[in-house]
Design an enzyme around this catalytic site. Structure first.
Site, PDB file in Angstrom:
ATOM      1  N   GLY A  49      -5.923  81.001  77.145  1.00  0.00           N
ATOM      2  CA  GLY A  49      -5.876  79.851  76.244  1.00  0.00           C
ATOM      3  C   GLY A  49      -7.255  79.247  76.107  1.00  0.00           C
ATOM      4  O   GLY A  49      -8.099  79.399  76.989  1.00  0.00           O
ATOM      5  N   GLN A  54     -13.469  72.805  74.115  1.00  0.00           N
ATOM      6  CA  GLN A  54     -14.174  73.693  75.056  1.00  0.00           C
ATOM      7  C   GLN A  54     -15.316  74.444  74.387  1.00  0.00           C
ATOM      8  O   GLN A  54     -16.193  74.975  75.077  1.00  0.00           O
ATOM      9  CB  GLN A  54     -13.202  74.693  75.682  1.00  0.00           C
ATOM     10  CG  GLN A  54     -12.201  74.039  76.635  1.00  0.00           C
ATOM     11  CD  GLN A  54     -11.300  75.083  77.247  1.00  0.00           C
ATOM     12  OE1 GLN A  54     -10.309  75.487  76.639  1.00  0.00           O
ATOM     13  NE2 GLN A  54     -11.656  75.545  78.429  1.00  0.00           N
ATOM     14  N   CYS A  98      -9.392  77.566  84.476  1.00  0.00           N
ATOM     15  CA  CYS A  98      -9.827  77.064  83.176  1.00  0.00           C
ATOM     16  C   CYS A  98     -11.171  77.690  82.861  1.00  0.00           C
ATOM     17  O   CYS A  98     -12.028  77.772  83.744  1.00  0.00           O
ATOM     18  CB  CYS A  98      -9.949  75.541  83.240  1.00  0.00           C
ATOM     19  SG  CYS A  98     -10.478  74.805  81.689  1.00  0.00           S
ATOM     20  N   LEU A  99     -11.363  78.119  81.615  1.00  0.00           N
ATOM     21  CA  LEU A  99     -12.629  78.754  81.246  1.00  0.00           C
ATOM     22  C   LEU A  99     -13.797  77.769  81.339  1.00  0.00           C
ATOM     23  O   LEU A  99     -14.942  78.195  81.436  1.00  0.00           O
ATOM     24  CB  LEU A  99     -12.537  79.355  79.838  1.00  0.00           C
ATOM     25  CG  LEU A  99     -11.544  80.527  79.702  1.00  0.00           C
ATOM     26  CD1 LEU A  99     -11.473  81.001  78.250  1.00  0.00           C
ATOM     27  CD2 LEU A  99     -11.899  81.678  80.630  1.00  0.00           C
ATOM     28  N   HIS A 140      -1.434  73.020  79.398  1.00  0.00           N
ATOM     29  CA  HIS A 140      -2.832  72.952  79.852  1.00  0.00           C
ATOM     30  C   HIS A 140      -3.767  72.785  78.646  1.00  0.00           C
ATOM     31  O   HIS A 140      -4.675  71.957  78.669  1.00  0.00           O
ATOM     32  CB  HIS A 140      -3.143  74.241  80.629  1.00  0.00           C
ATOM     33  CG  HIS A 140      -4.568  74.416  81.047  1.00  0.00           C
ATOM     34  ND1 HIS A 140      -4.941  74.558  82.366  1.00  0.00           N
ATOM     35  CD2 HIS A 140      -5.718  74.513  80.312  1.00  0.00           C
ATOM     36  CE1 HIS A 140      -6.262  74.709  82.423  1.00  0.00           C
ATOM     37  NE2 HIS A 140      -6.753  74.702  81.199  1.00  0.00           N
ATOM     38  N   GLU A 141      -3.514  73.561  77.574  1.00  0.00           N
ATOM     39  CA  GLU A 141      -4.396  73.505  76.399  1.00  0.00           C
ATOM     40  C   GLU A 141      -4.237  72.186  75.651  1.00  0.00           C
ATOM     41  O   GLU A 141      -5.225  71.610  75.191  1.00  0.00           O
ATOM     42  CB  GLU A 141      -4.144  74.694  75.467  1.00  0.00           C
ATOM     43  CG  GLU A 141      -4.405  76.067  76.080  1.00  0.00           C
ATOM     44  CD  GLU A 141      -5.713  76.192  76.830  1.00  0.00           C
ATOM     45  OE1 GLU A 141      -6.702  75.539  76.434  1.00  0.00           O
ATOM     46  OE2 GLU A 141      -5.747  76.920  77.844  1.00  0.00           O
ATOM     47  N   HIS A 144      -6.253  69.478  77.135  1.00  0.00           N
ATOM     48  CA  HIS A 144      -7.675  69.493  76.761  1.00  0.00           C
ATOM     49  C   HIS A 144      -7.927  68.588  75.549  1.00  0.00           C
ATOM     50  O   HIS A 144      -8.989  67.984  75.440  1.00  0.00           O
ATOM     51  CB  HIS A 144      -8.126  70.912  76.394  1.00  0.00           C
ATOM     52  CG  HIS A 144      -8.588  71.745  77.561  1.00  0.00           C
ATOM     53  ND1 HIS A 144      -9.672  71.406  78.320  1.00  0.00           N
ATOM     54  CD2 HIS A 144      -8.115  72.910  78.069  1.00  0.00           C
ATOM     55  CE1 HIS A 144      -9.857  72.335  79.264  1.00  0.00           C
ATOM     56  NE2 HIS A 144      -8.908  73.258  79.131  1.00  0.00           N
TER      57      HIS A 144
HETATM   58 NI    NI Z   1      -8.680  74.951  80.347  1.00  0.00          NI
END
Ligand code: NI
Length: 178
Positions: A49, A54, A98-99, A140-141, A144
């Site tokens: 995701g 991000q 998380c990226l 989670h997304e 963000h």
């Molecule tokens: Ni994340």
């Protein structure tokens, strides 16, 4: 074929990762391209995701593909203005990453099933139930888009430890670039 670009992913801590993003009004060609770039960036990372903040774009846009079976075809979903409209009482715990917080993983407990409503790339309203990893991923997304990271669910000490590691990582990366 559309030409896609892998975009740099912001690393925590970054003020842009703590902002509440405004909704998307029109799905312009530019936003459509951004969503395709985000998918490409997510698959390249690899991740399941990615949210627009991000990649430094403060808009309510997320992409996800929580298909775990590597042999199965890709199952990308692009969501503009996603909203959780219902959630289950029963909970599920997954080890999340998380990226924007590379190589850090912690267990987070969230509703096990959610119903999400969003606008797709054609501007159509969609609604779908998600469970398992998909449910965790979509929550989670969406977090963000509200400036919330998975580490915000952890105890302050753990969160501070991870944040210090990320500050160090960013310093090392900046040095490598110099
Ligand atoms: Ni994340």
């Amino acid at each position: 074929m559309m030409c896609m670009t892998i975009r740099p992913i912001l690393i925590h801590p970054d003020p842009r990762l703590k902002k509440v993003c405004p909704p998307v009004k029109d799905i312009t060609g530019e936003l459509h391209r951004l969503s395709q770039d985000m998918l490409e960036t997510m698959y390249d990372a690899p991740g399941i995701g990615l949210a627009a903040p991000q990649v430094g774009v403060l808009k309510r846009l997320i992409v996800l593909d929580a298909q775990r079976d590597k042999d199965a075809p890709r199952a990308p979903i692009v969501m503009f203005n996603p909203e959780v409209i219902a959630k289950s009482d029963n909970l599920n715990t997954y080890e999340e990453g998380c990226l924007s917080i590379p190589e850090q993983f912690s267990e987070v407990t969230r509703p096990a099933e959610v119903t999400v409503r969003w606008i797709d790339t054609r501007g159509e309203e969609c609604q779908q139930d998600f469970d398992g990893l998909w449910a965790t991923c979509v929550q989670h997304e969406i977090d963000h888009l509200n400036g919330v990271l998975f580490i915000d669910y952890l105890k302050p000490l753990k969160r501070q430890l991870i944040t210090r590691k990320m500050i160090k990582l960013k310093r090392e990366r900046a040095r490598e670039k110099a």
